[in-house]
Design a protein around this motif. Structure first.
Motif, PDB file in Angstrom:
ATOM      1  N   GLN A  42      39.661 -19.329 -21.938  1.00 40.60           N
ATOM      2  CA  GLN A  42      39.087 -19.313 -23.283  1.00 40.60           C
ATOM      3  C   GLN A  42      38.463 -20.660 -23.651  1.00 40.60           C
ATOM      4  O   GLN A  42      37.414 -20.715 -24.302  1.00 40.60           O
ATOM      5  CB  GLN A  42      40.143 -18.896 -24.310  1.00 40.60           C
ATOM      6  CG  GLN A  42      40.601 -17.464 -24.165  1.00 40.60           C
ATOM      7  CD  GLN A  42      39.444 -16.479 -24.185  1.00 40.60           C
ATOM      8  OE1 GLN A  42      38.570 -16.552 -25.045  1.00 40.60           O
ATOM      9  NE2 GLN A  42      39.431 -15.568 -23.225  1.00 40.60           N
ATOM     10  N   LEU A  43      39.108 -21.740 -23.230  1.00 32.67           N
ATOM     11  CA  LEU A  43      38.536 -23.068 -23.469  1.00 32.67           C
ATOM     12  C   LEU A  43      37.189 -23.221 -22.757  1.00 32.67           C
ATOM     13  O   LEU A  43      36.230 -23.756 -23.325  1.00 32.67           O
ATOM     14  CB  LEU A  43      39.501 -24.164 -22.999  1.00 32.67           C
ATOM     15  CG  LEU A  43      40.722 -24.396 -23.881  1.00 32.67           C
ATOM     16  CD1 LEU A  43      41.732 -25.275 -23.157  1.00 32.67           C
ATOM     17  CD2 LEU A  43      40.316 -25.020 -25.206  1.00 32.67           C
ATOM     18  N   ASN A  44      37.114 -22.749 -21.524  1.00 32.24           N
ATOM     19  CA  ASN A  44      35.860 -22.823 -20.775  1.00 32.24           C
ATOM     20  C   ASN A  44      34.772 -21.979 -21.429  1.00 32.24           C
ATOM     21  O   ASN A  44      33.609 -22.376 -21.478  1.00 32.24           O
ATOM     22  CB  ASN A  44      36.066 -22.401 -19.324  1.00 32.24           C
ATOM     23  CG  ASN A  44      36.751 -23.477 -18.510  1.00 32.24           C
ATOM     24  OD1 ASN A  44      36.667 -24.654 -18.833  1.00 32.24           O
ATOM     25  ND2 ASN A  44      37.453 -23.075 -17.472  1.00 32.24           N
ATOM     26  N   SER A  45      35.153 -20.826 -21.937  1.00 32.72           N
ATOM     27  CA  SER A  45      34.202 -19.964 -22.631  1.00 32.72           C
ATOM     28  C   SER A  45      33.658 -20.651 -23.885  1.00 32.72           C
ATOM     29  O   SER A  45      32.452 -20.617 -24.156  1.00 32.72           O
ATOM     30  CB  SER A  45      34.883 -18.642 -23.002  1.00 32.72           C
ATOM     31  OG  SER A  45      34.028 -17.844 -23.758  1.00 32.72           O
ATOM     32  N   THR A  46      34.543 -21.312 -24.607  1.00 30.18           N
ATOM     33  CA  THR A  46      34.136 -22.031 -25.815  1.00 30.18           C
ATOM     34  C   THR A  46      33.230 -23.201 -25.467  1.00 30.18           C
ATOM     35  O   THR A  46      32.210 -23.436 -26.125  1.00 30.18           O
ATOM     36  CB  THR A  46      35.382 -22.511 -26.585  1.00 30.18           C
ATOM     37  OG1 THR A  46      36.194 -21.379 -26.892  1.00 30.18           O
ATOM     38  CG2 THR A  46      34.997 -23.223 -27.865  1.00 30.18           C
ATOM     39  N   ARG A  47      33.589 -23.930 -24.429  1.00 30.75           N
ATOM     40  CA  ARG A  47      32.752 -25.055 -24.006  1.00 30.75           C
ATOM     41  C   ARG A  47      31.356 -24.569 -23.597  1.00 30.75           C
ATOM     42  O   ARG A  47      30.344 -25.176 -23.960  1.00 30.75           O
ATOM     43  CB  ARG A  47      33.397 -25.805 -22.835  1.00 30.75           C
ATOM     44  CG  ARG A  47      32.565 -27.019 -22.408  1.00 30.75           C
ATOM     45  CD  ARG A  47      33.162 -27.741 -21.256  1.00 30.75           C
ATOM     46  NE  ARG A  47      33.207 -26.857 -20.098  1.00 30.75           N
ATOM     47  CZ  ARG A  47      33.828 -27.115 -18.977  1.00 30.75           C
ATOM     48  NH1 ARG A  47      34.490 -28.241 -18.847  1.00 30.75           N
ATOM     49  NH2 ARG A  47      33.806 -26.277 -17.978  1.00 30.75           N
ATOM     50  N   SER A  48      31.299 -23.463 -22.897  1.00 35.82           N
ATOM     51  CA  SER A  48      30.015 -22.898 -22.495  1.00 35.82           C
ATOM     52  C   SER A  48      29.177 -22.516 -23.714  1.00 35.82           C
ATOM     53  O   SER A  48      27.966 -22.764 -23.749  1.00 35.82           O
ATOM     54  CB  SER A  48      30.241 -21.682 -21.600  1.00 35.82           C
ATOM     55  OG  SER A  48      29.027 -21.077 -21.259  1.00 35.82           O
ATOM     56  N   ALA A  49      29.820 -21.925 -24.705  1.00 36.05           N
ATOM     57  CA  ALA A  49      29.104 -21.552 -25.925  1.00 36.05           C
ATOM     58  C   ALA A  49      28.549 -22.787 -26.626  1.00 36.05           C
ATOM     59  O   ALA A  49      27.413 -22.776 -27.127  1.00 36.05           O
ATOM     60  CB  ALA A  49      30.030 -20.765 -26.849  1.00 36.05           C
ATOM     61  N   MET A  50      29.315 -23.857 -26.651  1.00 35.97           N
ATOM     62  CA  MET A  50      28.853 -25.100 -27.269  1.00 35.97           C
ATOM     63  C   MET A  50      27.697 -25.712 -26.475  1.00 35.97           C
ATOM     64  O   MET A  50      26.734 -26.223 -27.047  1.00 35.97           O
ATOM     65  CB  MET A  50      30.010 -26.082 -27.402  1.00 35.97           C
ATOM     66  CG  MET A  50      31.009 -25.635 -28.456  1.00 35.97           C
ATOM     67  SD  MET A  50      32.446 -26.700 -28.612  1.00 35.97           S
ATOM     68  CE  MET A  50      31.714 -28.268 -28.987  1.00 35.97           C
ATOM     69  N   GLN A  51      27.786 -25.629 -25.159  1.00 35.90           N
ATOM     70  CA  GLN A  51      26.704 -26.150 -24.327  1.00 35.90           C
ATOM     71  C   GLN A  51      25.413 -25.361 -24.559  1.00 35.90           C
ATOM     72  O   GLN A  51      24.325 -25.935 -24.563  1.00 35.90           O
ATOM     73  CB  GLN A  51      27.098 -26.114 -22.856  1.00 35.90           C
ATOM     74  CG  GLN A  51      28.107 -27.183 -22.487  1.00 35.90           C
ATOM     75  CD  GLN A  51      28.645 -27.033 -21.071  1.00 35.90           C
ATOM     76  OE1 GLN A  51      28.793 -25.931 -20.566  1.00 35.90           O
ATOM     77  NE2 GLN A  51      28.953 -28.161 -20.459  1.00 35.90           N
ATOM     78  N   ASN A  52      25.543 -24.062 -24.769  1.00 33.53           N
ATOM     79  CA  ASN A  52      24.361 -23.249 -25.041  1.00 33.53           C
ATOM     80  C   ASN A  52      23.703 -23.641 -26.362  1.00 33.53           C
ATOM     81  O   ASN A  52      22.472 -23.689 -26.463  1.00 33.53           O
ATOM     82  CB  ASN A  52      24.714 -21.762 -25.038  1.00 33.53           C
ATOM     83  CG  ASN A  52      24.930 -21.225 -23.646  1.00 33.53           C
ATOM     84  OD1 ASN A  52      24.399 -21.756 -22.671  1.00 33.53           O
ATOM     85  ND2 ASN A  52      25.723 -20.178 -23.529  1.00 33.53           N
TER      86      ASN A  52
END
Length: 93
Positions: A42-52
């Motif tokens: 979930q942390l990785n998913s959130t980080r990816s969303a922020m990077q987008n």
């Protein structure tokens, strides 16, 4: 961010709202003592969303800078702004 059309601002706000929901979910997972691997997913998913979001803002700055130069704005000033945004983008990635 007045240089972004309203629909882009709305889309970015929706993305931020989803990220806030993800963060809340992660907090609940930690409190519930869920397995660490599930939390990290979930942390990785959130980080990816922020990077987008960061990528979209970088692209918007590039578009904005090019349009300003085409309209007679200072190339040096716009390059400086764009380089600053690129440096910040690279720090996130």
């Amino acid at each position: 961010m007045s240089h972004l059309p309203d629909h882009q601002v709305d889309a970015l706000v929706k993305r931020i709202n989803r990220i806030e929901g993800q963060i809340g979910g992660i907090k609940k997972m930690i409190i519930a003592e869920k397995p660490y691997d599930e939390i990290i997913i979930q942390l990785n998913s959130t980080r990816s969303a922020m990077q987008n979001i960061s990528k979209l803002l970088l692209e918007a700055q590039a578009d904005h800078s090019l349009l300003n130069v085409a309209d007679g704005g200072s190339l040096d000033k716009e390059m400086e702004k764009l380089q600053k945004v690129i440096k910040q983008y690279n720090r996130m990635n």
